[in-house]
Design a protein around this motif. Structure first.
Motif, mmCIF file in Angstrom:
data_model
loop_
_atom_site.group_PDB
_atom_site.id
_atom_site.type_symbol
_atom_site.label_atom_id
_atom_site.label_comp_id
_atom_site.label_asym_id
_atom_site.label_seq_id
_atom_site.Cartn_x
_atom_site.Cartn_y
_atom_site.Cartn_z
ATOM 1 N N PRO A 84 15.907 -40.241 42.661
ATOM 2 C CA PRO A 84 17.350 -40.421 42.541
ATOM 3 C C PRO A 84 17.821 -40.660 41.111
ATOM 4 C CG PRO A 84 16.355 -42.424 43.377
ATOM 5 C CD PRO A 84 15.265 -41.397 43.320
ATOM 6 N N CYS A 85 16.873 -40.847 40.182
ATOM 7 C CA CYS A 85 17.217 -41.206 38.804
ATOM 8 C C CYS A 85 16.079 -40.795 37.889
ATOM 9 C CB CYS A 85 17.447 -42.717 38.697
ATOM 10 S SG CYS A 85 15.998 -43.688 39.198
ATOM 11 N N VAL A 86 16.327 -40.834 36.586
ATOM 12 C CA VAL A 86 15.242 -40.671 35.616
ATOM 13 C C VAL A 86 14.424 -41.960 35.592
ATOM 14 C CG1 VAL A 86 16.564 -39.032 34.228
ATOM 15 C CG2 VAL A 86 16.643 -41.465 33.666
ATOM 16 N N ALA A 87 13.340 -41.961 34.853
ATOM 17 C CA ALA A 87 12.434 -43.109 34.827
ATOM 18 C C ALA A 87 13.158 -44.391 34.426
ATOM 19 C CB ALA A 87 11.290 -42.839 33.855
ATOM 20 N N GLU A 147 23.805 -52.026 44.939
ATOM 21 C CA GLU A 147 22.600 -52.436 44.222
ATOM 22 C C GLU A 147 21.464 -52.622 45.210
ATOM 23 O OE1 GLU A 147 21.818 -56.387 42.020
ATOM 24 O OE2 GLU A 147 22.628 -55.034 40.495
ATOM 25 N N LEU A 148 20.373 -51.876 44.984
ATOM 26 C CA LEU A 148 19.245 -51.861 45.908
ATOM 27 C C LEU A 148 17.962 -52.275 45.188
ATOM 28 C CD1 LEU A 148 19.981 -48.376 47.526
ATOM 29 C CD2 LEU A 148 20.388 -50.605 48.587
ATOM 30 N N PRO A 149 16.964 -52.779 45.927
ATOM 31 C CA PRO A 149 15.653 -53.008 45.310
ATOM 32 C C PRO A 149 15.095 -51.688 44.787
ATOM 33 C CG PRO A 149 15.780 -54.027 47.482
ATOM 34 C CD PRO A 149 16.980 -53.158 47.352
ATOM 35 N N LEU A 150 14.624 -51.683 43.570
ATOM 36 C CA LEU A 150 14.189 -50.428 42.952
ATOM 37 C C LEU A 150 12.905 -49.884 43.571
ATOM 38 C CD1 LEU A 150 14.337 -49.302 39.365
ATOM 39 C CD2 LEU A 150 12.069 -49.405 40.384
ATOM 40 N N ARG A 151 11.921 -50.758 43.733
ATOM 41 C CA ARG A 151 10.578 -50.283 44.075
ATOM 42 C C ARG A 151 10.544 -49.416 45.332
ATOM 43 N NH1 ARG A 151 5.251 -54.002 43.183
ATOM 44 N NH2 ARG A 151 3.664 -52.543 43.887
ATOM 45 N N PRO A 152 11.148 -49.798 46.443
ATOM 46 C CA PRO A 152 11.069 -48.941 47.627
ATOM 47 C C PRO A 152 12.014 -47.748 47.587
ATOM 48 C CG PRO A 152 12.299 -50.931 48.150
ATOM 49 C CD PRO A 152 11.751 -51.115 46.765
ATOM 50 N N ASN A 153 13.103 -47.838 46.786
ATOM 51 C CA ASN A 153 14.129 -46.810 46.865
ATOM 52 C C ASN A 153 13.947 -45.658 45.888
ATOM 53 O OD1 ASN A 153 16.188 -47.602 48.986
ATOM 54 N ND2 ASN A 153 15.920 -49.532 47.878
ATOM 55 N N ILE A 154 12.923 -45.720 45.054
ATOM 56 C CA ILE A 154 12.594 -44.560 44.225
ATOM 57 C C ILE A 154 12.186 -43.371 45.103
ATOM 58 C CG2 ILE A 154 10.925 -43.670 42.541
ATOM 59 C CD1 ILE A 154 10.920 -46.445 41.262
#
Length: 465
Positions: free
Chosen positions: A380-383, A397-404
């Motif tokens: 969903p995004c760049v690094a 705003e979501l937790p990053l780790r699972p939503n990548i």
């Protein structure tokens, strides 16, 4: 892909070694020198097998000098995620606990096949603990760093694989993909990755995560190199119950067939939500180049992601129960807590997820009656920046780790083949998934090759090292 300042492609190395204009030892020494010079920044490698690599390279050179035919990967250096068994190394799978295992007595099947084709193993690569990770931030070995900006993530869980190829330390690396762990690092590091059909490539003698979802596959900086590695690793293997019947179906010969006869669509609905502008721009560029105007909706993709979460965490918990009981403090806390949660999911929820999975697979396969390829974002995004913990998608705003893995999990759930291609946006690249029907890796790679020839998909030169 042409020669760059960071070395030759795998195809060029193999050709040079076969023609004796370069030795396998020279190619190996060059790779070892790049690792020594750059990996202090990237932290891609956990083990460098220099003595083994030199011995292997010398044997290849001696064989060619004696008139033996060179393999299609003659002299090509490669490295593997450290969940592959490597003879003489403990298979750590990114963990602290596995370091106490005895050294592996034999290489993984895919390493054996790569070396049978002439490739030279130069080491094992950093990864997220037990492959339960999308960031590439290992708490025991430190994070793998992005070759275009070392302050950013390489992606996970095959972060070292993405970093090593994106940083041009090696032309080919192998990794694993359960929910997106080949496609996410490919996207973040600006390289190509192939998650093959479930059951296409053998997983024998690799450390598992979720056996009903695990795939192994290659990374490369160009499509020809990716196809060379993929073709070398194909074939049935009695050591993996999912990989016992499918014959070898080479993809390399079909790369140049063109795409005029292919029906290409863009995934709509779920796959057009929850993306940053750069992800939408990458898909739009690829779709325009391919002339893809049709949109298809993959039914119940959000529910598919939920089912993937349930199956992942329950199967993973079952695998690690004994370790959780005996050595809970030696886990990455984030991994440990998710596995413990998985152990407590009621059985009816798991049964419902598996039933949905069968329904969902049938519905998605129906789409391939009218299309050959579906395009979707890889991430969903760049690094993100190292240490970043949240991600804002659609104003939430979501937790990053699972939503990548929001766009990779619905595809992994049913084992479809996917080629992830890099779109070189500024300042950071990002990937697009080219999704095909089961066993049609050749089609996904044909589309990737066409995009490469158009200049739309390309692995940028690493700028951060």
């Amino acid at each position: 892909m042409s020669e760059s300042s960071d070395g030759l492609t795998a195809a060029a190395i193999a050709q040079a070694v076969a023609s004796r204009s370069m030795t396998a030892l020279e190619a190996t020494e060059a790779a070892l020198a790049r690792i020594a010079a750059r990996d202090t920044i990237l932290n891609a490698f956990t083990d460098v097998t220099a003595d083994r690599a030199r011995a292997r390279a010398k044997a290849i050179d001696a064989g060619i000098a004696a008139g033996k035919p060179a393999g299609p990967l003659a002299g090509v250096p490669f490295a593997v995620k450290n969940l592959f068994d490597v003879e003489g190394l403990a298979t750590r799978a990114g963990s602290k606990i596995n370091r106490d295992l005895p050294p592996s007595p034999r290489d993984a099947t895919l390493i054996e096949r790569m070396e049978a084709a002439g490739a030279v193993l130069v080491g094992a690569l950093n990864m997220g603990e037990y492959a339960y990770d999308f960031t590439g931030e290992n708490v025991h070995d430190g994070p793998s760093r992005n070759p275009h900006d070392p302050t950013r993530m390489a992606g996970g869980s095959s972060g070292g694989s993405g970093s090593a190829v994106g940083g041009a330390l090696v032309p080919i690396a192998l990794g694993s993909d359960t929910n997106g762990s080949i496609r996410v690092p490919s996207s973040f590091c600006g390289i190509l990755g192939l998650k093959p059909t479930y059951g296409r490539l053998s997983r024998a003698r690799s450390f598992p995560f979720v056996m009903s979802l695990d795939h192994l596959g290659p990374f490369a900086r160009g499509v020809t190199d990716l196809a060379l590695a993929y073709d070398a690793m194909q074939g049935p293997d009695s050591g993996d119950a999912a990989c016992t019947t499918r014959p070898v179906e080479p993809a390399l010969p079909s790369l140049k067939q063109g795409i005029e006869d292919l029906r290409i669509a863009v995934a709509g609905g779920y796959f057009q939500k929850g993306v940053m502008p750069e992800a939408a721009e990458a898909v739009a560029r690829v779709a325009k180049a391919l002339g893809a105007t049709q949109t298809v909706d993959i039914p119940e993709a959000a529910r598919a992601r939920a089912a993937a979460f349930i199956i992942t965490t329950t199967e993973g918990a079952s695998l690690h129960l004994d370790r959780l009981r005996k050595r809970a403090r030696d886990f990455d806390p984030a991994v440990r807590d998710r596995l413990i949660s998985g152990a407590m999911i009621p059985a009816p929820y798991v049964d419902k997820a598996q039933k949905f999975r069968r329904w969902y697979r049938a519905k998605v396969l129906e789409l391939f009656n009218s299309v050959d390829v579906i395009l979707a974002p890889a991430t969903p995004c760049v690094a993100p920046k190292l240490g970043q913990t949240t991600l804002e998608l659609d104003g939430v705003e979501l937790p990053l780790r699972p939503n990548i893995g929001i766009h990779t999990q619905p595809i992994s759930l049913i084992g479809l083949p996917v080629a992830a291609v890099p779109v070189p946006l500024e300042p950071m690249p990002i990937g697009v998934q080219i999704i095909a029907a089961p066993w049609r890796e050749d089609i996904a790679l044909r589309v990737a090759y066409a995009l490469e020839q158009m200049g739309v998909a390309a692995a940028p030169t690493p700028r951060g090292i």
